[in-house]
Scaffold this active site. Structure first.
Site, PDB file in Angstrom:
ATOM      1  N   MET A 101      37.729 -35.783  17.656  1.00  0.00           N
ATOM      2  CA  MET A 101      38.051 -35.281  18.993  1.00  0.00           C
ATOM      3  C   MET A 101      37.214 -35.984  20.058  1.00  0.00           C
ATOM      4  SD  MET A 101      39.137 -32.398  20.841  1.00  0.00           S
ATOM      5  CE  MET A 101      39.279 -30.998  19.750  1.00  0.00           C
ATOM      6  N   CYS A 102      37.862 -36.285  21.202  1.00  0.00           N
ATOM      7  CA  CYS A 102      37.136 -36.692  22.407  1.00  0.00           C
ATOM      8  C   CYS A 102      37.828 -36.000  23.580  1.00  0.00           C
ATOM      9  CB  CYS A 102      37.078 -38.225  22.561  1.00  0.00           C
ATOM     10  SG  CYS A 102      38.649 -39.016  22.919  1.00  0.00           S
ATOM     11  N   ARG A 103      37.711 -36.527  24.776  1.00  0.00           N
ATOM     12  CA  ARG A 103      38.319 -35.850  25.932  1.00  0.00           C
ATOM     13  C   ARG A 103      39.843 -35.946  25.917  1.00  0.00           C
ATOM     14  NH1 ARG A 103      37.317 -33.660  30.969  1.00  0.00           N
ATOM     15  NH2 ARG A 103      38.749 -34.266  32.626  1.00  0.00           N
TER      16      ARG A 103
END
Length: 114
Positions: A65-67
């Protein structure tokens, strides 16, 4: 492997007990993250790779996950090349928050990544 063939899931497909690997930077993490996620910022990833391999040692899948999904796609590609079962979370934290999935902050304040 190119990003078109990268293993990807949407936020609804991430199990509640799944291993979420958050590769955002510390200020992004502090604003809101998935409870129980493993936080290894992309900028520290190579130095802290051992923590990731330890977390998936039992064959667990890593949900990266990232932004919005760009950095996590790069990390997912690297993990898959290392033989680790990893998938990119499409849309990242923005999609997670948009889907109403639970988030927490380090200091207990309301979480928001928007």
């Amino acid at each position: 492997m190119n990003f078109a063939t990268l293993p990807t899931v949407d936020v609804a497909s991430v199990p509640a007990d799944g291993l979420v690997l958050d590769v955002r930077e510390s200020d992004e993490w502090a604003a809101g993250h998935v409870e129980g996620a493993l936080h290894v910022p992309m900028s520290d990833f190579v130095a802290r790779f051992g923590e990731v391999t330890e977390a998936v040692a039992d064959g667990r899948r890593a949900y990266v996950m990232c932004r919005v999904g760009g950095r996590s796609a790069q990390v997912t590609q690297y993990l898959v090349q290392q033989g680790i079962d990893a998938v990119n979370i499409d849309g990242g934290m923005l999609a997670w928050e948009g889907a109403g999935r639970p988030m927490v902050t380090d200091d207990g304040s309301p979480a928001s990544v928007l």
